[in-house]
Scaffold this motif. Structure first.
Motif, PDB file in Angstrom:
ATOM      1  N   GLN A 116       0.823  -1.216   0.000  1.00 49.42           N
ATOM      2  CA  GLN A 116       0.000   0.000   0.000  1.00 49.42           C
ATOM      3  C   GLN A 116       0.856   1.266   0.000  1.00 49.42           C
ATOM      4  O   GLN A 116       0.333   2.356  -0.215  1.00 49.42           O
ATOM      5  CB  GLN A 116      -0.946   0.004   1.204  1.00 49.42           C
ATOM      6  CG  GLN A 116      -0.341   0.518   2.506  1.00 49.42           C
ATOM      7  CD  GLN A 116       0.687  -0.416   3.120  1.00 49.42           C
ATOM      8  OE1 GLN A 116       0.823  -1.574   2.719  1.00 49.42           O
ATOM      9  NE2 GLN A 116       1.403   0.079   4.120  1.00 49.42           N
ATOM     10  N   GLY A 117       2.134   1.134   0.267  1.00 46.15           N
ATOM     11  CA  GLY A 117       3.045   2.268   0.231  1.00 46.15           C
ATOM     12  C   GLY A 117       3.275   2.887   1.593  1.00 46.15           C
ATOM     13  O   GLY A 117       2.444   2.792   2.496  1.00 46.15           O
ATOM     14  N   THR A 118       4.425   3.524   1.738  1.00 44.81           N
ATOM     15  CA  THR A 118       4.766   4.258   2.949  1.00 44.81           C
ATOM     16  C   THR A 118       5.395   5.587   2.541  1.00 44.81           C
ATOM     17  O   THR A 118       6.232   5.630   1.636  1.00 44.81           O
ATOM     18  CB  THR A 118       5.701   3.439   3.861  1.00 44.81           C
ATOM     19  OG1 THR A 118       5.929   4.139   5.078  1.00 44.81           O
ATOM     20  CG2 THR A 118       7.048   3.161   3.210  1.00 44.81           C
ATOM     21  N   GLN A 119       4.975   6.658   3.200  1.00 48.42           N
ATOM     22  CA  GLN A 119       5.411   7.994   2.816  1.00 48.42           C
ATOM     23  C   GLN A 119       6.784   8.297   3.399  1.00 48.42           C
ATOM     24  O   GLN A 119       7.022   8.119   4.600  1.00 48.42           O
ATOM     25  CB  GLN A 119       4.412   9.043   3.317  1.00 48.42           C
ATOM     26  CG  GLN A 119       4.820  10.482   3.068  1.00 48.42           C
ATOM     27  CD  GLN A 119       4.762  10.870   1.605  1.00 48.42           C
ATOM     28  OE1 GLN A 119       3.777  10.589   0.924  1.00 48.42           O
ATOM     29  NE2 GLN A 119       5.806  11.525   1.107  1.00 48.42           N
ATOM     30  N   VAL A 120       7.666   8.799   2.545  1.00 48.89           N
ATOM     31  CA  VAL A 120       8.978   9.306   2.974  1.00 48.89           C
ATOM     32  C   VAL A 120       9.042  10.770   2.590  1.00 48.89           C
ATOM     33  O   VAL A 120       8.832  11.118   1.430  1.00 48.89           O
ATOM     34  CB  VAL A 120      10.119   8.520   2.305  1.00 48.89           C
ATOM     35  CG1 VAL A 120      11.464   9.187   2.586  1.00 48.89           C
ATOM     36  CG2 VAL A 120      10.126   7.075   2.792  1.00 48.89           C
ATOM     37  N   THR A 121       9.332  11.607   3.569  1.00 50.74           N
ATOM     38  CA  THR A 121       9.452  13.042   3.323  1.00 50.74           C
ATOM     39  C   THR A 121      10.814  13.512   3.818  1.00 50.74           C
ATOM     40  O   THR A 121      11.156  13.297   4.980  1.00 50.74           O
ATOM     41  CB  THR A 121       8.343  13.828   4.037  1.00 50.74           C
ATOM     42  OG1 THR A 121       7.057  13.333   3.604  1.00 50.74           O
ATOM     43  CG2 THR A 121       8.439  15.310   3.721  1.00 50.74           C
ATOM     44  N   VAL A 122      11.564  14.148   2.919  1.00 52.59           N
ATOM     45  CA  VAL A 122      12.897  14.634   3.245  1.00 52.59           C
ATOM     46  C   VAL A 122      12.865  16.160   3.201  1.00 52.59           C
ATOM     47  O   VAL A 122      12.599  16.750   2.151  1.00 52.59           O
ATOM     48  CB  VAL A 122      13.951  14.090   2.277  1.00 52.59           C
ATOM     49  CG1 VAL A 122      15.348  14.541   2.707  1.00 52.59           C
ATOM     50  CG2 VAL A 122      13.876  12.570   2.198  1.00 52.59           C
TER      51      VAL A 122
END
Length: 124
Positions: A116-122
């Motif tokens: 389902q995906g996992t959010q990565v924010t940099v």
């Protein structure tokens, strides 16, 4: 049929690290080539890295080469993506995927099963 669930995403500063995990269930993953893809709004899902069934060979997109490392533990039915030296342009939803194709592949349509995906924010 295999089910995939990603975890480990979050917010990190540029230059930092994250380790994504992909937990598989339903079937053992030793019969699948595994891959990681990522997607940002308005753009197509793009290939990140893939790994052969026994973990002996990996292939990486040029954009993450030398910074990201894919690995797998077939005994635990897990796949990982270690992400170092993260950049703001790495911000995306990251997806784990499984393929019946034996050879390493970068093509989305060669992967039959997706998490389902996992959010990565940099942040910069």
């Amino acid at each position: 049929q295999v089910q995939l669930v990603e975890s480990g995403g979050g917010l990190v500063q540029a230059g930092g690290s994250l380790r994504l995990s992909c937990a598989a269930s339903g079937r053992t993953i030793d019969t699948y080539t595994m891959g990681w893809f990522r997607q940002t709004p308005g753009r197509e899902r793009e290939f990140v890295q893939s790994i052969t069934r026994n973990g002996g060979t990996t292939y990486s997109a040029d954009s993450v080469k030398g910074r990201f490392t894919i690995s797998r533990d077939n005994a635990k039915n897990m796949v990982y993506l270690q992400m170092n030296s993260l950049k703001p342009e790495d911000t995306a939803v990251y997806y784990c995927a499984a393929s019946h194709v034996v050879a390493l592949t970068t093509l989305r349509d060669r992967y039959q099963y997706w998490g389902q995906g996992t959010q990565v924010t940099v942040s910069s």
